[in-house]
Design an enzyme around this catalytic site. Structure first.
Site, short mmCIF file in Angstrom:
data_model
loop_
_atom_site.label_atom_id
_atom_site.label_comp_id
_atom_site.label_asym_id
_atom_site.label_seq_id
_atom_site.Cartn_x
_atom_site.Cartn_y
_atom_site.Cartn_z
N ASN A 259 0.76 -1.25 0.00
CA ASN A 259 0.05 -0.02 -0.06
C ASN A 259 0.93 1.08 -0.07
O ASN A 259 2.13 1.16 0.54
CB ASN A 259 -1.07 0.07 1.08
CG ASN A 259 -0.35 -0.49 2.69
OD1 ASN A 259 0.73 -0.89 2.65
ND2 ASN A 259 -0.87 0.32 3.58
N ILE A 260 0.47 2.42 -0.82
CA ILE A 260 1.30 3.52 -0.77
C ILE A 260 0.19 4.60 -0.47
O ILE A 260 -0.66 4.80 -1.08
CB ILE A 260 1.82 3.66 -2.39
CG1 ILE A 260 2.48 2.33 -2.51
CG2 ILE A 260 2.60 4.91 -2.64
CD1 ILE A 260 2.66 2.43 -4.31
N GLU A 261 0.78 5.29 0.48
CA GLU A 261 -0.37 6.38 1.04
C GLU A 261 0.22 7.77 0.37
O GLU A 261 1.23 7.79 -0.28
CB GLU A 261 -0.38 6.27 2.59
CG GLU A 261 -1.12 4.78 3.14
CD GLU A 261 -1.37 4.69 4.46
OE1 GLU A 261 -0.80 5.69 5.07
OE2 GLU A 261 -1.97 3.82 4.65
N CYS B 81 -4.19 0.51 -2.30
CA CYS B 81 -4.01 -0.40 -1.61
C CYS B 81 -2.82 -1.33 -2.21
O CYS B 81 -2.78 -1.36 -3.29
CB CYS B 81 -5.53 -1.12 -1.80
SG CYS B 81 -6.54 -0.51 -0.94
N GLU C 140 -3.17 -4.71 -3.03
CA GLU C 140 -3.78 -5.60 -4.22
C GLU C 140 -3.71 -4.70 -5.31
O GLU C 140 -3.29 -5.45 -6.44
CB GLU C 140 -5.10 -5.88 -3.69
CG GLU C 140 -5.29 -6.83 -2.29
CD GLU C 140 -5.31 -5.75 -1.07
OE1 GLU C 140 -4.80 -4.66 -1.07
OE2 GLU C 140 -6.34 -6.20 -0.18
N CYS D 228 -10.29 -4.79 0.30
CA CYS D 228 -11.53 -3.77 0.32
C CYS D 228 -12.47 -4.02 -0.60
O CYS D 228 -12.06 -4.60 -1.68
CB CYS D 228 -10.93 -2.45 0.65
SG CYS D 228 -10.24 -1.86 -0.87
N CYS E 101 -10.69 -3.22 -4.01
CA CYS E 101 -9.82 -4.26 -4.69
C CYS E 101 -10.46 -5.54 -4.98
O CYS E 101 -9.97 -6.24 -6.05
CB CYS E 101 -8.72 -4.44 -3.56
SG CYS E 101 -7.82 -3.20 -3.34
N1 THU Z 1 -5.19 -1.29 2.50
C1 THU Z 1 -4.62 -2.17 1.73
O1 THU Z 1 -3.50 -1.95 1.36
N2 THU Z 1 -5.34 -3.16 1.16
C2 THU Z 1 -6.71 -3.36 1.55
O2 THU Z 1 -7.34 -4.45 1.05
C3 THU Z 1 -7.42 -2.52 2.71
C4 THU Z 1 -6.57 -1.46 3.25
C5 THU Z 1 -4.41 -0.16 2.90
C6 THU Z 1 -4.84 1.09 2.29
C7 THU Z 1 -4.39 2.14 3.52
O3 THU Z 1 -3.04 2.40 3.34
C8 THU Z 1 -4.35 1.26 4.87
O4 THU Z 1 -4.38 0.03 4.36
C9 THU Z 1 -5.28 1.73 5.98
O5 THU Z 1 -6.72 1.60 5.39
#
Ligand code: THU
Length: 301
Positions: free
Chosen positions: A210-212, A221, A223, A253, A256
């Site tokens: 995941n890259i915020e 996310c 995935e 989520c 995804c």
């Molecule tokens: N996140 C994912 O990478 N995959 C998921 O299926 C659920 C959430 C990440 C997104 C965000 O960076 C962090 O988790 C918190 O929501």
């Protein structure tokens, strides 16, 4: 494993992806926990011939050459040589340099044809063979040769490329690669690190994290990072995805699930968290009545 590539000739990106997975699995199977790096040069026969002549006084082209940085004591390999690895820590690369590999691209294709298997398998085999040398294995004495072959086979079976034909990547490999990808998560806002490893029908594996972003809504996310990497490299058939998080089961989520459904409605979804907990579901169970191209085209209900 960090692979520092030098490509003197054009190379099919499929081979690069597979070699990266093979290198990651080599460290996992050997039990090396420290970040390591290898420089890999992919070249033509003339170049490998010149290197073979200059450094080994062997006047011919060959398939793979390995130059280890570590001089392992007899019977010791990388998994049991943490102190030696630590001495090779390269600050610039931020990993322990195991050495250099040179691979001849024409040899990959010629040998694949000769042995009747795919260039993917041949590239994986040659890379694994070279990395085993860099991890302290050799094949001079019969006993050493046996343990080197056993380690090569262990790594190749983990990535679905064993000698007895191409099998499937083990779930354990996919889960480990998702855990590795999780370490590269960029999540300074949520502190919720996620990693994914997406298995393509042809054996390639794409990892993602995941890259915020400071603009929170832009977070991507793990995935979808893996999926978009794969599709942009030409992969559109997928059989399984593994997803890893630290403390909770990271079922994908909704967004995804929908994105994965576009390409693989029957995808196996494996999750892992905590100290090795795992679970599995099919995407059909996670996204019943998913929306797809069939609905757009007016599929009767
Ligand atoms: N996140 C994912 O990478 N995959 C998921 O299926 C659920 C959430 C990440 C997104 C965000 O960076 C962090 O988790 C918190 O929501």
């Amino acid at each position: 494993m960090k692979l520092l590539w030098q490509m003197d000739v054009p190379v099919d990106p499929k081979l690069i992806t597979l070699m990266q997975t093979a290198a990651d699995c080599a460290l996992l199977q050997e039990g090396v926990l420290r970040p390591c790096a290898v420089s890999v040069r992919l070249c033509g026969d003339e170049e490998i011939h010149a290197i073979n002549r200059e450094y080994r006084q062997v006047d011919r082209a060959t398939d793979v050459l390995s130059f280890p940085t570590i001089n392992y004591p007899q019977g010791v390999t990388a998994g049991k040589a943490d102190k030696l690895l630590r001495q090779e820590l390269d600050d610039e690369v931020d990993a322990c340099m195991l050495g250099d590999l040179i691979l001849s691209v024409p040899h990959i294709y010629a040998q694949a044809e000769e042995y009747g298997h795919s260039p993917m398998r041949e590239a994986a085999y040659l890379l694994v063979h070279g990395i085993c040398h860099l991890m302290g294995y050799d094949h001079i004495e019969p006993e050493d040769q046996r343990s080197m072959r056993a380690m090569e086979e262990k790594i190749l079976s983990a990535i679905g490329m064993s000698r007895d034909g191409e099998s499937t990547v083990t779930d354990e490999t996919l889960l480990s690669l998702a855990r590795e990808a999780m370490k590269r998560s960029y999540s300074p806002y949520s502190h919720f690190a996620v990693g994914a490893a997406l298995l393509c029908a042809d054996g390639r594996i794409y990892q993602g994290c995941n890259i915020e972003n400071a603009a929170y809504g832009l977070a991507n996310c793990a995935e979808r990072t893996a999926l978009f990497k794969a599709v942009s490299e030409g992969a559109t058939e997928f059989t399984a995805i593994a997803i890893a998080a630290e403390n909770a089961a990271p079922w994908p989520c909704g967004a995804c699930r929908q994105a994965l459904n576009e390409f693989a409605p029957d995808l196996r979804v494996l999750v892992t968290w905590g100290d090795g907990q795992k679970d599995e579901m099919n995407l059909k169970q996670l996204l019943p009545h998913g929306f797809g191209a069939a609905e757009l085209n007016g599929k009767p209900y």
